[in-house]
Design a protein around this motif. Structure first.
Motif, mmCIF file in Angstrom:
data_model
loop_
_atom_site.group_PDB
_atom_site.id
_atom_site.type_symbol
_atom_site.label_atom_id
_atom_site.label_comp_id
_atom_site.label_asym_id
_atom_site.label_seq_id
_atom_site.Cartn_x
_atom_site.Cartn_y
_atom_site.Cartn_z
ATOM 1 N N ASP A 76 0.802 -1.229 0.000
ATOM 2 C CA ASP A 76 0.000 0.000 0.000
ATOM 3 C C ASP A 76 0.831 1.273 0.000
ATOM 4 O OD1 ASP A 76 -2.406 -1.319 -0.120
ATOM 5 O OD2 ASP A 76 -2.760 -1.258 2.042
ATOM 6 N N CYS A 77 2.086 1.205 0.451
ATOM 7 C CA CYS A 77 2.911 2.408 0.593
ATOM 8 C C CYS A 77 4.116 2.468 -0.341
ATOM 9 C CB CYS A 77 3.387 2.541 2.044
ATOM 10 S SG CYS A 77 2.042 2.784 3.223
ATOM 11 N N GLU A 78 4.332 1.468 -1.177
ATOM 12 C CA GLU A 78 5.492 1.454 -2.066
ATOM 13 C C GLU A 78 5.078 1.089 -3.484
ATOM 14 O OE1 GLU A 78 9.254 -0.213 -0.415
ATOM 15 O OE2 GLU A 78 7.920 -0.883 1.194
ATOM 16 N N VAL A 79 5.661 1.819 -4.443
ATOM 17 C CA VAL A 79 5.295 1.613 -5.841
ATOM 18 C C VAL A 79 6.547 1.725 -6.718
ATOM 19 C CG1 VAL A 79 4.725 4.059 -6.196
ATOM 20 C CG2 VAL A 79 3.661 2.336 -7.658
ATOM 21 N N ILE A 80 6.545 0.997 -7.822
ATOM 22 C CA ILE A 80 7.603 1.062 -8.827
ATOM 23 C C ILE A 80 7.022 1.735 -10.071
ATOM 24 C CG2 ILE A 80 9.170 -0.255 -10.315
ATOM 25 C CD1 ILE A 80 9.882 -0.563 -7.383
ATOM 26 N N PHE A 81 7.742 2.753 -10.588
ATOM 27 C CA PHE A 81 7.349 3.465 -11.803
ATOM 28 C C PHE A 81 8.221 2.991 -12.958
ATOM 29 C CE2 PHE A 81 6.372 6.322 -8.334
ATOM 30 C CZ PHE A 81 5.131 6.828 -8.665
ATOM 31 N N LYS A 82 7.590 2.651 -14.072
ATOM 32 C CA LYS A 82 8.318 2.276 -15.290
ATOM 33 C C LYS A 82 7.827 3.203 -16.398
ATOM 34 C CE LYS A 82 9.621 -1.690 -18.021
ATOM 35 N NZ LYS A 82 11.004 -1.626 -17.611
ATOM 36 N N THR A 83 8.737 4.043 -16.920
ATOM 37 C CA THR A 83 8.375 4.987 -17.970
ATOM 38 C C THR A 83 7.857 4.227 -19.190
ATOM 39 O OG1 THR A 83 10.050 6.520 -17.190
ATOM 40 C CG2 THR A 83 9.216 6.887 -19.408
ATOM 41 N N ILE A 84 6.719 4.661 -19.728
ATOM 42 C CA ILE A 84 6.085 3.954 -20.851
ATOM 43 C C ILE A 84 6.872 4.136 -22.140
ATOM 44 C CG2 ILE A 84 4.012 3.851 -22.301
ATOM 45 C CD1 ILE A 84 2.378 4.356 -19.744
ATOM 46 N N ASN A 85 7.269 5.348 -22.486
ATOM 47 C CA ASN A 85 8.040 5.607 -23.710
ATOM 48 C C ASN A 85 9.336 6.326 -23.361
ATOM 49 O OD1 ASN A 85 6.177 4.575 -25.714
ATOM 50 N ND2 ASN A 85 4.864 6.289 -25.160
ATOM 51 N N PRO A 86 10.324 5.601 -22.827
ATOM 52 C CA PRO A 86 11.575 6.267 -22.432
ATOM 53 C C PRO A 86 12.294 6.859 -23.649
ATOM 54 C CG PRO A 86 11.818 3.890 -22.304
ATOM 55 C CD PRO A 86 10.381 4.166 -22.629
ATOM 56 N N LYS A 87 12.821 8.072 -23.461
ATOM 57 C CA LYS A 87 13.507 8.756 -24.558
ATOM 58 C C LYS A 87 15.021 8.719 -24.415
ATOM 59 C CE LYS A 87 9.546 11.799 -25.024
ATOM 60 N NZ LYS A 87 8.747 11.009 -24.129
ATOM 61 N N ASN A 88 15.497 8.279 -23.262
ATOM 62 C CA ASN A 88 16.941 8.164 -23.047
ATOM 63 C C ASN A 88 17.202 7.065 -22.009
ATOM 64 O OD1 ASN A 88 16.702 9.371 -20.384
ATOM 65 N ND2 ASN A 88 16.477 11.330 -21.449
ATOM 66 N N ARG A 89 18.467 6.824 -21.746
ATOM 67 C CA ARG A 89 18.856 5.751 -20.838
ATOM 68 C C ARG A 89 18.362 5.977 -19.411
ATOM 69 N NH1 ARG A 89 23.881 1.996 -21.574
ATOM 70 N NH2 ARG A 89 23.416 2.211 -23.762
ATOM 71 N N ALA A 90 18.399 7.219 -18.944
ATOM 72 C CA ALA A 90 17.955 7.527 -17.588
ATOM 73 C C ALA A 90 16.468 7.205 -17.410
ATOM 74 C CB ALA A 90 18.223 8.989 -17.257
ATOM 75 N N GLU A 91 15.668 7.484 -18.430
ATOM 76 C CA GLU A 91 14.233 7.202 -18.352
ATOM 77 C C GLU A 91 13.924 5.713 -18.415
ATOM 78 O OE1 GLU A 91 12.145 9.500 -21.265
ATOM 79 O OE2 GLU A 91 12.657 11.402 -20.302
ATOM 80 N N GLN A 92 14.899 4.903 -18.815
ATOM 81 C CA GLN A 92 14.697 3.455 -18.845
ATOM 82 C C GLN A 92 14.802 2.829 -17.466
ATOM 83 O OE1 GLN A 92 17.528 1.944 -21.698
ATOM 84 N NE2 GLN A 92 16.391 2.735 -23.441
#
Length: 129
Positions: A76-92
């Motif tokens: 309930d208090c922790e979540v993982i975010f995964k960028t849908i359309n990453p534009k660079n390595r950091a966003e991956q």
């Protein structure tokens, strides 16, 4: 009963009483969906964004750019975010966010890239009720 034992017992009881009265409020489920505004301060610079969180996705606006992420709630208090359309390595890189405390209209959180130990903290405020 030896005097030293009595003092230790008294100290232990006081410690238990004091720590049991201090309870951090965390109503994390209140913040799984909604519209929010967040602030993060890094090196004396405040970064602001607005986002709308749905059950499995989040759409964020930062510096007039829109970014979308898939959400995977660990609990309930922790979540993982995964960028849908990453534009660079950091966003991956996936981001791990943990809600630390909540109020009736905001929450404090810490976040980091998954697998990294350096964490940043911020506050998010609910925009809709």
């Amino acid at each position: 009963m030896p005097k030293n034992y009595s003092m230790r017992l008294f100290g232990l009881i006081m410690l238990i009483c004091l720590t049991s009265c201090y309870n951090i409020e965390r109503n994390c489920t209140d913040y799984k969906t909604g519209t929010f505004y967040s602030e993060v301060i890094i090196d004396d610079v405040t970064y602001k964004s607005q986002f709308e969180r749905f059950k499995t996705t989040q759409v964020e606006t930062y510096n007039s750019k829109i970014d979308s992420s898939k959400l995977r709630w660990i609990n309930d208090c922790e979540v993982i975010f995964k960028t849908i359309n990453p534009k660079n390595r950091a966003e991956q890189k996936d981001v791990h966010l943990k809600i630390l405390t909540t109020t009736d209209s905001s929450y404090t959180f810490e976040y980091s890239y998954v697998g990294e130990t350096k964490k940043q903290k911020g506050t998010a405020y609910r925009l809709n009720q």
